[in-house]
Structure formats: structure tokens, C-alpha cells
Design a protein around this motif. Structure first.
Motif, PDB file in Angstrom:
ATOM      1  N   ARG A  40       1.040  -1.185   0.007  1.00 27.80           N
ATOM      2  CA  ARG A  40      -0.058  -0.091  -0.165  1.00 27.80           C
ATOM      3  C   ARG A  40       0.952   1.489   0.035  1.00 27.80           C
ATOM      4  O   ARG A  40       1.828   1.259   0.775  1.00 27.80           O
TER       5      ARG A  40
ATOM      6  N   CYS B  84      -5.516  -5.953  -1.994  1.00 29.44           N
ATOM      7  CA  CYS B  84      -7.005  -6.309  -2.128  1.00 29.44           C
ATOM      8  C   CYS B  84      -7.567  -7.746  -1.844  1.00 29.44           C
ATOM      9  O   CYS B  84      -8.587  -7.719  -1.194  1.00 29.44           O
ATOM     10  N   GLN B  85      -6.888  -8.783  -2.083  1.00 29.19           N
ATOM     11  CA  GLN B  85      -7.282 -10.018  -1.894  1.00 29.19           C
ATOM     12  C   GLN B  85      -7.278 -10.011  -0.229  1.00 29.19           C
ATOM     13  O   GLN B  85      -8.250 -10.810   0.357  1.00 29.19           O
TER      14      GLN B  85
ATOM     15  N   THR C  79      -7.952  -7.782   2.135  1.00 30.47           N
ATOM     16  CA  THR C  79      -9.039  -7.082   2.721  1.00 30.47           C
ATOM     17  C   THR C  79     -10.381  -7.200   1.973  1.00 30.47           C
ATOM     18  O   THR C  79     -11.468  -6.812   2.706  1.00 30.47           O
TER      19      THR C  79
ATOM     20  N   THR D 278     -11.787  -3.648  -3.588  1.00 29.90           N
ATOM     21  CA  THR D 278     -11.215  -3.514  -4.794  1.00 29.90           C
ATOM     22  C   THR D 278     -10.337  -2.384  -5.040  1.00 29.90           C
ATOM     23  O   THR D 278     -10.405  -1.468  -4.029  1.00 29.90           O
ATOM     24  N   GLU D 279      -9.458  -2.317  -5.819  1.00 36.30           N
ATOM     25  CA  GLU D 279      -8.654  -1.192  -6.048  1.00 36.30           C
ATOM     26  C   GLU D 279      -9.418   0.225  -6.312  1.00 36.30           C
ATOM     27  O   GLU D 279      -8.668   1.372  -5.749  1.00 36.30           O
TER      28      GLU D 279
ATOM     29  N   LEU E 206     -10.393   1.746  -3.026  1.00 39.27           N
ATOM     30  CA  LEU E 206      -9.127   1.811  -2.080  1.00 39.27           C
ATOM     31  C   LEU E 206      -8.487   3.130  -2.315  1.00 39.27           C
ATOM     32  O   LEU E 206      -8.061   4.085  -1.632  1.00 39.27           O
TER      33      LEU E 206
ATOM     34  N   LYS F 227     -13.794  -6.771   3.801  1.00 40.86           N
ATOM     35  CA  LYS F 227     -15.013  -6.107   3.256  1.00 40.86           C
ATOM     36  C   LYS F 227     -16.454  -6.938   3.753  1.00 40.86           C
ATOM     37  O   LYS F 227     -17.497  -6.339   4.190  1.00 40.86           O
TER      38      LYS F 227
END
Length: 862
Positions: A350, A366-367, A369, A372-373, A376, A418
Motif C-alpha cells: 500500500r 486487495c485480496q 482486505t 477492490t482497487e 481504496l 469487506k
């Protein structure tokens, strides 16, 4: 404790692909391939549309044929009901007349009056005759429409009923007369045709006087009149109704077809028997489909033409897309290369600017959390993956990161996916420097540290579910009569699984018939429930495992024969659901395999310093040889022979280091357990070779003895080697930790054949040390999982060793050695079964499958 292993590369993307297979597969394709496949979608859509249109036309035509066939069938059945009802009513009304003719006072005049009144309203009846038992007519009444011309009827005997047909041998009327006389029931004759083609059949009702056959009442029907009067008008308008004989020839039809009128379409036909006559005559309904075929449909060809035009346009578009793909190929390759580098990282990355705004995240982040990109990038704190109850704490950590005061060891935080799932993660922060040397933000790497905990939790939950299933299981009990095959008793579980019939009992027995059994006099039976009161012993049961496919369950089935309350021989089955046990056995095997690899890794981790020292000697020798050769070559003071000798020594040292690494790699390599022929001599040599490093470090000697001509073992040599290595290492640790003198710092390893009463022929491996022994209270808990006497022990070594030996159908035991009341050592031994035939064969051939490894003790020290 070993550090928690990081998840394998691509694990998160694999989970995403399993949850969303199509999207994962699509994202895995290159952009050029996606464009190519995207152009094929319209083509496939057009082809599918064309196929759907063809299928629709074909389906509608078949539906029309089915509806028309059903309509013909209904009309034929309606006509059958009308004619059958008429024949039944006529037969019932003729019964009183036949009863009067059977009486002694019956007269022809009375018969003619009754016949005339009866046939007045029945146009289908041609004539009614009273025939005696000698087939001679006593009286004949002919219908008004049929003139009694004797000359004509003599020329056409087939139309004279009943005289000519009754006397004709094997004629239809004569056969019916014989049938009525034999059965004493009304009988219909077969059809017969006169010279002009008119079809008739007869009803012959027997005349019985006090059980004696006195003749028959013969009624002759016109088939044409029956069809003309009793086919409903709406049925005749819709379809053609015909009467055909047993050979399929049309006798009468509602529509007269011209001889040369042959249609191009196949007719739709439905037949129904002429009831209640059942004399070979059939009512046939016939019709034709009204729609045209698929090829003759104009709309179909219009759709085909439009589909072809669309396909041609799609091919043009596809060529244009391919041209664009070639132009963008270089850019796509460069982008894919950089994206592949980013996505191959299992660590989440990040990037933030100096204000804390996220500017970049990789696929692994992304995987982890679940966001998607797009969700974020550009977000300011608080971030969406912060748990609501830890917003303030994560905010403080973020301020430390922005101020550059984040600890070098990283920060452990809670991260919420998520979907609401919270996991532990560790973040490492470093400044983000641009090409000009200026800091533009902060780069953070995140690693999921809860994977091992999650796996343990899953295993624990799975074990709890398995225990709950076992505690809630109920056995199915059923009792079946052997002679009658009648189900005598079932309990609630049987009815829940198999219902109330005997098919479940047959499934549990595997479809095999009950074997012959003679019940003993001691079979005591409870008169209330029908179940035996004595205990089911091993002698009285025959256990077997049965798989019931309809339930997808395995059952442990035990059967017993008993005498039922009414004296009948019965078979009782007790079926226990063992599906969960089978699943548990498979899972335990998998866990055992993982534990074996883990044990070997732990063992090598504990021996790491010794291995490093062992490798340091050949590596140091190689360095010295190389430096000496370089110096002498530069000085020109070395001959070719000296150079070759030095290189050979260097090669031997390198080979020695390679052998050490190869042995360690073979030992810790994870593989499936494999039974294979193995020699005890080779297993001992490999184990001693690995253990020698640890023994030399602890200054412990080892004596090995392997008996000669041992038979070949069928085992996994790596697993047996692991057991030996564990026992040798434990003995060396016990001697070293006790600080024993040199006289007692030695281990004896012995491999000899044995014969045990319970095990038969075995090979015994024993490891004996002169250490302090094992406490009596510890001996009973040696093989418990996670029980260890060492401060840093995991407690899986001896438990795993015992599992390995028992999986090879062997036995393992431990005992202390005494000198009087004093413990002078400890002895661990395990056995492996062997085939006695193989042993005799090896002894007869004289092959030496084992020998003494070392008659003298070998001392190794660091």
C-alpha cells in the motif's frame, strides 16, 4: 516455536477464482486474448440465436403433431365408448329374450314378435336368429331394410346368418357358436364380408335350460351401420374413423378415399379395440398435420439469411480488432510484465502520500482486505478495512507512520475484510522516494499472520462437528422373516432412513439372500418387542460395512438369526452410520502425513548448528585448497600432477558437502507415504549417517549391529529412518543432559529377527543408552500427544513414532534397565512384521541382506 509460514504465492487469487470462477478466469487472460474472445461472443450469440430459432420451429411442429395425435386418440376413444355402450345395451336387452327361449314353452311366433319389436329401433341389426343345439335355425327375423331373397342368400352363403356360417367348418360364426356353447357366455364372432364388400359380425348368446345347452340366440350386426350411426358428427368432421380387421385391412371408413389419392404427408394414426366385442376389429382414427415442414417455412429462411449477414459483419469487426491488437501489443506486454511482478507478491503493498491518502494497492492487498482497487485508491483515513472498535488505535498507528516513527519490527494491527471478517496483520513502513531523491509518501507492506491460527480453528471446529455427529448417531434395527420376506420390526432410525418397507433391509444386506441358519434353543426372545434378550456376541454377529447410495452413507451392519415370537426364523440387522468415522479416518491420515514432515523439520531445526559445523569443515578445506592453488599458480611453483591432486582433493571435499546436503534434503522432503521393498541395513546406515552429526556434537559413541540375511522389509524407509533418528537423538540428549562420564556416553543400536507369540515373525530395532532412564510416572504418558519432558519439546516425537510403527502393523515399547534397584539405562524397541516365506527364500539363496555396521564404537565430537 517456528515462525508462522507465509501464505503461498497466489493463494488469495486462487480462493477468489474458486468463489468466482468465470471472473477469475477472465481476469487471468491477457488483454489481447480478452479482445479476441469478446469478438467471438456476438458470433456465438448469433449462432445460439439461429439454433434457438431452429429448435423453436422444430419444437412447435412436434407440439402440433403431439396435439393432433392426442386429438385423434381422444376421438377414437370417444367413438369406442359410443359403439361399446351401444353393444353393451343391446346385449343386456337381449338377455330376457334369450332367457325366454331357453324355457320349454318357447315358440317361434313369440320369438318373432320379440325380435321384431327389438330390432325396430336398431338399424345396425340385420337379423336375429334362434338356433338349436344342432346348429339348425328354428326361427329367423330379418330387418326391414334387408329383403329376404332366397336366391340371393343361397348365392352368397357368407351373408346368410346364421345357417351357412354355423355349418361352415372353421368359419367365423361356427367358431363363435362353439365358444358360446363351451363358455356358456355371450360370444362375438370375427368379421366376415359378403360378395359386395359389406362387413358383418355376430353376437351369439347361449340358451341354457337347467345347465343344459339348448341353442343360441344369434344377432348379426352391420359394421357400416354401426360406424355411420354411432360416430359423433364433430368427430367425423375432424378426423377419419375406420374399422380395420386383425390384418390391418380397412373394412369401413367415414371417408371414402380414391384409389389413386396418395398424399405426400405421413398420416397420424391411433387405434382402439372394438369393445366389448374384442373380436379382432379395431377402431382407427386418422389425421394429418396441418403445418408445413421446417425447410418450407419462409420465416425460417429469413432468419437464416439475417444470421448469415450478421456473421459476415462480425468477421469484419473481428479483423479490425485484430489489427488494433497488433498495434497495442508492445504496450500490453510491458503493462503485463509490470502487473505480473506486482501480482506475484504474496505480501500486500500500500502506498500513501504525505497526507495519508492511498495512491496504490497491489492485488495481494486487495485480496487480503476484500476491497477492490477502485474502492481504496484516493481514500483518506479512516480506511474502510479498519474495524469500527479499533478506529482510534489504528489512527494512532497511522500518525506514527506519517511521522516516520513506526518501529522497525513492524506494527501488529487488526484488519477487517469487506465481508466483516477480522484478521491479524503485521505492517512494515518505509519512506517512498521518487527518482529526484524527494520523499513523496510512504510504502506499507502487510502480511497476514493469522493463517496458521485460522487453520487450527478450522481443524478444531471440524473435530467438534465430527464429535457431535458421533454423539447424535442412532442405530437402525430391522427384523425380517427369512421364509416370507416380511418385515417384522423396525425402529425409528430405520423408518427415518428407509421408510416402512423391506427394501432398506435388502440394501443393508447388500442384496444377498440370508444364509442357512439353524437357531439354537438358547435364543431367548422378548414377547413384547420381538428383539432377543441376550447380548449379541462376536459369535452371533457377522459385521460388514455397506454403502447405501440413495442416502450417501456408510453403515456398519451386524446381522443375527433369531426365532420370532410366532416361531418363524428371522434375520435381525443392526446398522450404525459410520460415514463420519470414514471421513475422520481420511482426515487423520492427512494430518499424520503433515505431522511426519513437521517432525522431520523440527528435528533438523534442532540439529541446525551441528549441520552448519559439519558443512563448515569441507567448505573450509575447499577454500584452503583453492587459495593454495591460486598462490602457487601465480608463483609458478606448482606442477601439473600437484595441481591435479589438489583439484581431486577439492572435488572430494565438495562431494562430501553435497552428500550432507543431499541427505538432509531427502530427509526433510515432503512426500506421500510409500510402501516399497527396503533393506534394514540401508535404513540403519542412513539414520546413523544423519544422527552422527548430533552424536559427534554431544560426544556420544554409537555401536550398531545388524543381523545377516534379514528378509526384505515392505515399508516406507524415510518414515522408519525418521523413527530411528528420533530415538537416537533422544538418547543422545538424555546422556548429554545428565552429564554422564565417557564410560557411559554410548548408544547401542541393534537389528535382529524375532518371533513373537502375538505378532509372529518380526524384525526388532532396539536403541539402548546408558542414560538416567525414564521416571515411572512418565512411562505411562510417553506416547501422549503434546506431552514432553523437555522444556522446549513439542510432545509430538514419540507419539508420531508410535503412529508410524503401528501404521506398519508393528509394536513399540520402552523400558528402563536396572542394576539391582538402580536404573542404569533405557531401551526403546519397535518391531516390523515380515513375510516368513521371504525370509526362508533369502536364507536359502545365501544373499547377505544385512551385516554388522561397526564392531567398534564410533565417537564423534564437535
Amino acid at each position: 516455536m517456528a515462525p508462522t509460514p507465509a501464505p503461498p504465492p497466489g493463494a488469495a487469487s486462487d480462493i477468489t477464482r474458486r468463489r468466482r470462477p468465470f471472473s477469475g478466469w477472465w481476469r487471468g487472460l491477457s488483454p489481447s486474448r480478452q479482445d479476441r474472445l469478446a469478438t467471438l461472443d456476438p458470433l456465438a450469440s448469433v449462432l445460439l440465436f439461429l439454433a434457438a430459432i431452429i429448435s423453436a420451429f422444430w419444437y412447435l411442429r412436434n407440439e402440433e403433431i403431439v396435439r393432433e395425435t392426442e386429438s385423434i386418440k381422444r376421438d377414437a376413444e370417444l367413438t369406442q365408448q359410443q359403439i361399446g355402450l351401444r353393444l353393451i345395451q343391446t346385449q343386456e336387452q337381449l338377455t330376457p329374450i334369450a332367457r325366454d327361449l331357453a324355457t320349454p314353452g318357447a315358440s317361434p311366433e313369440r320369438f318373432l314378435e320379440q325380435a321384431q319389436a327389438f330390432s325396430k329401433d336398431r338399424a345396425e341389426i340385420i337379423q336375429i336368429s334362434w338356433v338349436g343345439a344342432d346348429r339348425v335355425p328354428k326361427a329367423i327375423h330379418r330387418a326391414t331394410l334387408y329383403a329376404p331373397d332366397p336366391a340371393v342368400r343361397e348365392e352368397r352363403p357368407g351373408s346368410q346368418a346364421p345357417l351357412a356360417p354355423l355349418t361352415a367348418r372353421n368359419g367365423a360364426a361356427a367358431l363363435a357358436f362353439d365358444g358360446a356353447r363351451t363358455t356358456r357366455l355371450p360370444t362375438y364372432s370375427g368379421a366376415f364380408v359378403d360378395d359386395i364388400g359389406n362387413a358383418y359380425f355376430q353376437l351369439q348368446m347361449p340358451l341354457i335350460d337347467h345347465g343344459r345347452f339348448t341353442g343360441a340366440l344369434v344377432v348379426e350386426y352391420s359394421v357400416d351401420t354401426l360406424l355411420r350411426n354411432f360416430v359423433p358428427a364433430d368427430v367425423a368432421r375432424r378426423h377419419m374413423i375406420s374399422v380395420v380387421d386383425q390384418y390391418g385391412s380397412v373394412l369401413v371408413s367415414t371417408v371414402t378415399r380414391l384409389p389413386d389419392a396418395v398424399g405426400g404427408r405421413e398420416p397420424l394414426i391411433s387405434d382402439a379395440p372394438l369393445t366389448p366385442a374384442l373380436n379382432g376389429l379395431m377402431l382407427r382414427g386418422q389425421g394429418y398435420p396441418t403445418s408445413k415442414g421446417l425447410v418450407g417455412n419462409t420465416l425460417f429462411w429469413m432468419v437464416v439469411a439475417l444470421s448469415g449477414l450478421t456473421v459476415w459483419m462480425l468477421f469484419g469487426t473481428w479483423r479490425h480488432v485484430r489489427h488494433r491488437a497488433r498495434i497495442q501489443s508492445a504496450l500490453v506486454q510491458e503493462t503485463n510484465f509490470r502487473r505480473a511482478m506486482e501480482n506475484s507478491m504474496p505480501t500486500g503493498m500500500r502506498a500513501m502520500d504525505l497526507d495519508g491518502r492511498m495512491t496504490y494497492v497491489n492485488a495481494a492487498f486487495c485480496q487480503m482486505t476484500g476491497f477492490t482497487e477502485q474502492e481504496l485508491i484516493g481514500r483518506l483515513p479512516p480506511f474502510p478495512y479498519w474495524p469500527p472498535d479499533r478506529v482510534e488505535e489504528n489512527g494512532r498507528f497511522l500518525q506514527l507512520e506519517l511521522q516516520g516513527r513506526s518501529p522497525s519490527g513492524g506494527i501488529e494491527v487488526k484488519v477487517m475484510r469487506k465481508d466483516g471478517f477480522v484478521f491479524d496483520a503485521r505492517m512494515y513502513v518505509s519512506p517512498l522516494i521518487d527518482p529526484k531523491g524527494q520523499q513523496t509518501g510512504w510504502m506499507t507492506s502487510m502480511t497476514n499472520i493469522t493463517e496458521a491460527k485460522r487453520i487450527r480453528d478450522q481443524l478444531s471446529a471440524s473435530h467438534e462437528r465430527f464429535t457431535t455427529v458421533l454423539e447424535g448417531l442412532d442405530a437402525s434395527v430391522s427384523v425380517l422373516s427369512v421364509q416370507q420376506g416380511e418385515l417384522l420390526f423396525t425402529n425409528r432410525s430405520y423408518r427415518l432412513w428407509f421408510g416402512g418397507d423391506a427394501r432398506g433391509h435388502a440394501l443393508l444386506t447388500g442384496g444377498a439372500a440370508p444364509a442357512e441358519f439353524i437357531p439354537g434353543a438358547e435364543d431367548d426372545v422378548d414377547q413384547l418387542s420381538g428383539l432377543p434378550t441376550h447380548e449379541l456376541t462376536e459369535v452371533g454377529t457377522s459385521p460388514r460395512e455397506v454403502f447405501v447410495e440413495s442416502l450417501q452413507k456408510w453403515f456398519d451392519v451386524r446381522s443375527r438369526y433369531l426365532q420370532w415370537t410366532d416361531g418363524r426364523l428371522a434375520q435381525m440387522l443392526i446398522a450404525t452410520d459410520i460415514s463420519a468415522r470414514r471421513r475422520a479416518e481420511e482426515q487423520a491420515a492427512m494430518q499424520a502425513e503433515k505431522a511426519q514432515v513437521t517432525s522431520r523439520l523440527v528435528t533438523m531445526g534442532e540439529m541446525a548448528s551441528s549441520v552448519a559445523h559439519e558443512l563448515n569443515q569441507p567448505l573450509t578445506a575447499i577454500t584452503n585448497y583453492c587459495n593454495g592453488m591460486v598462490s602457487r599458480v601465480k608463483a609458478g611453483s606448482i606442477s601439473q600432477d600437484d595441481l591435479v591432486a589438489a583439484l581431486q582433493k577439492t572435488a572430494r571435499q565438495a562431494e562430501r558437502a553435497g552428500q550432507i546436503i543431499h541427505r538432509i534434503r531427502s530427509f526433510v522432503k515432503r512426500s506421500e507415504p510409500q510402501r516399497q521393498p527396503a533393506q534394514a541395513q540401508q535404513i540403519v546406515e542412513d539414520a546413523v549417517d544423519l544422527a552422527g552429526i548430533e552424536l559427534r556434537r554431544r560426544q556420544v559413541a554409537i555401536h550398531t549391529y545388524v543381523a545377516q540375511r534379514l528378509p526384505t522389509l515392505s515399508c516406507d524407509p524415510i518414515l522408519i529412518e525418521q523413527v530411528l533418528l528420533n530415538l537416537l537423538k533422544n538418547a543422545a540428549e538424555a546422556i548429554d543432559s545428565a552429564g554422564l562420564p565417557s564410560a557411559r556416553r554410548h548408544i547401542e543400536l541393534s537389528v535382529v529377527p524375532r518371533f513373537a507369540q502375538e505378532e509372529g515373525d518380526v524384525i526388532e530395532f532396539s536403541v539402548t543408552d546408558m542414560g538416567p532412564g525414564i521416571k515411572e510416572e512418565v512411562l505411562g504418558r510417553l506416547y501422549e500427544a503434546f506431552f514432553s519432558t523437555k522444556a522446549e519439546g513439542l510432545g509430538i516425537g514419540l507419539s508420531l513414532c508410535r503412529s508410524i510403527i503401528e501404521s506398519h502393523r508393528g509394536r513399540m515399547r520402552a523400558q528402563n534397565l536396572y542394576n539391582g534397584h538402580h536404573i542404569v539405562g533405557c531401551r526403546f524397541a519397535f518391531t516390523l512384521p515380515v513375510d516368513i516365506a521371504a525370509r526362508h527364500e533369502a536364507a536359502g539363496s545365501g544373499e547377505d541382506t544385512g551385516s554388522t555396521v561397526s564392531p567398534n564404537p564410533t565417537v564423534t565430537s564437535t
